[in-house]
Write an enzyme that holds these catalytic residues in place. Structure first.
Site, mmCIF file in Angstrom:
data_model
loop_
_atom_site.group_PDB
_atom_site.id
_atom_site.type_symbol
_atom_site.label_atom_id
_atom_site.label_comp_id
_atom_site.label_asym_id
_atom_site.label_seq_id
_atom_site.Cartn_x
_atom_site.Cartn_y
_atom_site.Cartn_z
ATOM 1 C CD GLN A 134 -3.110 -0.934 1.725
ATOM 2 O OE1 GLN A 134 -3.367 -0.320 2.822
ATOM 3 N NE2 GLN A 134 -4.087 -1.954 1.334
ATOM 4 C CE1 TYR A 235 -8.650 -0.705 -9.749
ATOM 5 C CE2 TYR A 235 -7.973 -2.920 -9.977
ATOM 6 C CZ TYR A 235 -7.883 -1.583 -9.417
ATOM 7 O OH TYR A 235 -6.613 -1.200 -9.109
#
Ligand code: NAD
Length: 396
Positions: A134, A235
């Site tokens: 991240q 997504y």
């Protein structure tokens, strides 16, 4: 003198203001190498457009060099975007080039880099759901900056206040802002518009976005058409033509009621979905503003929008096709990018050398595009085999 030379190249296409590493990033990288086995070179002037002076890089421990020396001396070259066409000939075998390279939008350049023996590493291939990756997620950090900036751009074009203002000269009603697409950029746009005092609504085709929009104090727009657009990996998926038409028709009613609309919708590997047709723009009130963050050469979320193009329609709606919004906030964008690229490079260094483990390292598998003379990134490889199949405005 360090055994691994990492160099910061100036992104010199004349439009990009970000720099790959800020002075703080130099300090961090030197620390990651324990001060002894990494040397950081910085092209003179590399950070000037983002307000980082050559002196600040020297003070952080970098050695300033000219552009030619970056190519002759560096083992690893750090950049924000792709190398310039004129620089490719200067890259040599065994050298690594790291940036947001958008391999799927220029697979031919990746092939050329492979032929030259360059290891091309692209931050946009990062597996974003890996917790340990991240801090390397440049797509998120730059989308965050761009989402914030989009609201400022919209506010600058809007000829009214965003907040409710009660003054002796009368009361100003708050602006109604709608954000379409509530991913990283959209959520930041919602938060920023709220902080400016607007009444904000958000919409996304992924059901999971509903709670995120609401948690920012915005209203979530529910469509009656049963469209659930969740795709793979968090997504969105591409909608069918029927779903798209239903979505456009229903959204049109909401859009016409809003003063400012910011669109951010993307589907990885596809051209951006068309959310706002010209007919819908024609229904908006004069003075309304749309900022299309998805504007691309392949089209955007708004019919007729194009990057870096601002157009006022016949009915008085300003449509801004966003360009490189992160570059417009070069200092914050560079600071965040510097953390991302620094973390990635530190991850790829073992015992003072760049070591690429394509067999066992999920992060390397995502970001390494070319290595040892080959294109190793499956998506890029596939496009090179069938170039006509490319429809991507996106590099994931
Ligand atoms: P993105 O740039 O691919 O797309 C932006 C938004 O557009 C997405 O929210 C998408 O759902 C939306 N969209 C696509 N088609 C649409 C349509 N027809 N109508 C309305 N909206 C549409 O997305 P992103 O900002 O990169 O993030 C995508 C997802 O990945 C989000 O769920 C985000 O939270 C997640 N994410 C997770 C991590 C992590 O796990 N560390 C990191 C980054 C992003």
């Amino acid at each position: 003198m360090g055994s691994l030379r990492v160099a910061v190249l100036k992104d010199a296409d004349g439009t990009e203001r970000r720099v790959a590493l800020d002075p703080d990033g130099v300090t961090r990288l030197l620390k990651a190498g324990d001060g002894s086995n990494i040397e950081v070179l910085v092209e003179s002037g590399a950070g000037s457009a983002a307000w980082f002076s050559d002196e600040s890089y020297s003070a952080a421990g970098a050695r300033l060099v000219d552009r030619a020396s970056v190519f002759t001396e560096a083992d690893v070259i750090l950049s924000v975007r792709r190398p310039l066409a004129g620089d490719i000939d200067r890259l040599r075998s065994g050298q690594a080039f790291v940036g947001l390279l958008g391999p799927l939008t220029d697979p031919e350049m990746m092939s050329e880099l492979a032929t030259r023996g360059v290891t091309a590493i692209s931050l946009d291939g990062l597996p974003r759901t890996l917790t340990r990756a991240q801090g390397m997620d440049a797509l998120s950090s730059q989308a965050n900056v761009a989402g914030y900036r989009a609201v400022l751009v919209a506010a600058a074009h809007f000829d009214r206040f965003f907040p409710l203002l009660i003054t002796a000269a009368g009361t100003a009603k708050p602006a109604n802002v709608l954000v379409l697409g509530a991913g990283v950029a959209g959520l930041q746009a919602i938060g920023t518009a709220r902080r400016l005092g607007a009444l904000v609504s958000g919409y996304d085709v992924r059901p999971a976005a509903r709670d995120e929009v609401k948690s920012l104090g915005a209203k979530f727009i529910e469509l009656t058409a049963a469209i659930s657009g969740a795709g793979e990996g968090g997504y969105a998926r591409e909608l069918t033509p029927e779903e798209r038409a239903a979505q456009q028709a229903e959204l049109a009613e909401h859009i016409a009621r809003h003063d400012v609309v910011i669109t951010t919708a993307q589907v990885p590997g596809r051209k951006p979905p068309l959310l706002i047709t010209a007919d819908t723009v024609a229904r908006m009130k004069p003075g309304s503003v749309i900022v299309d963050m998805a504007a691309s050469v392949l089209g955007g979320n708004v019919e007729g929008s194009a990057p870096d193009l601002t157009n006022v329609t016949a009915n008085g709606v300003t449509v801004v096709g966003a360009g490189n919004l992160a570059s417009e906030m070069a200092t914050s964008a560079s600071q965040a990018y510097s953390r991302n690229i620094g973390a990635l490079v530190a991850h790829l260094i073992t015992d003072g050398q760049l070591s690429i483990d394509l067999a066992g390292d999920e992060i390397a598998q995502g970001v390494v595009i070319t290595h040892d003379g080959q294109v190793v990134h499956p998506g890029t490889e596939a496009l090179l085999k069938t170039p006509a199949a490319t429809e991507s405005g996106d590099s994931r």
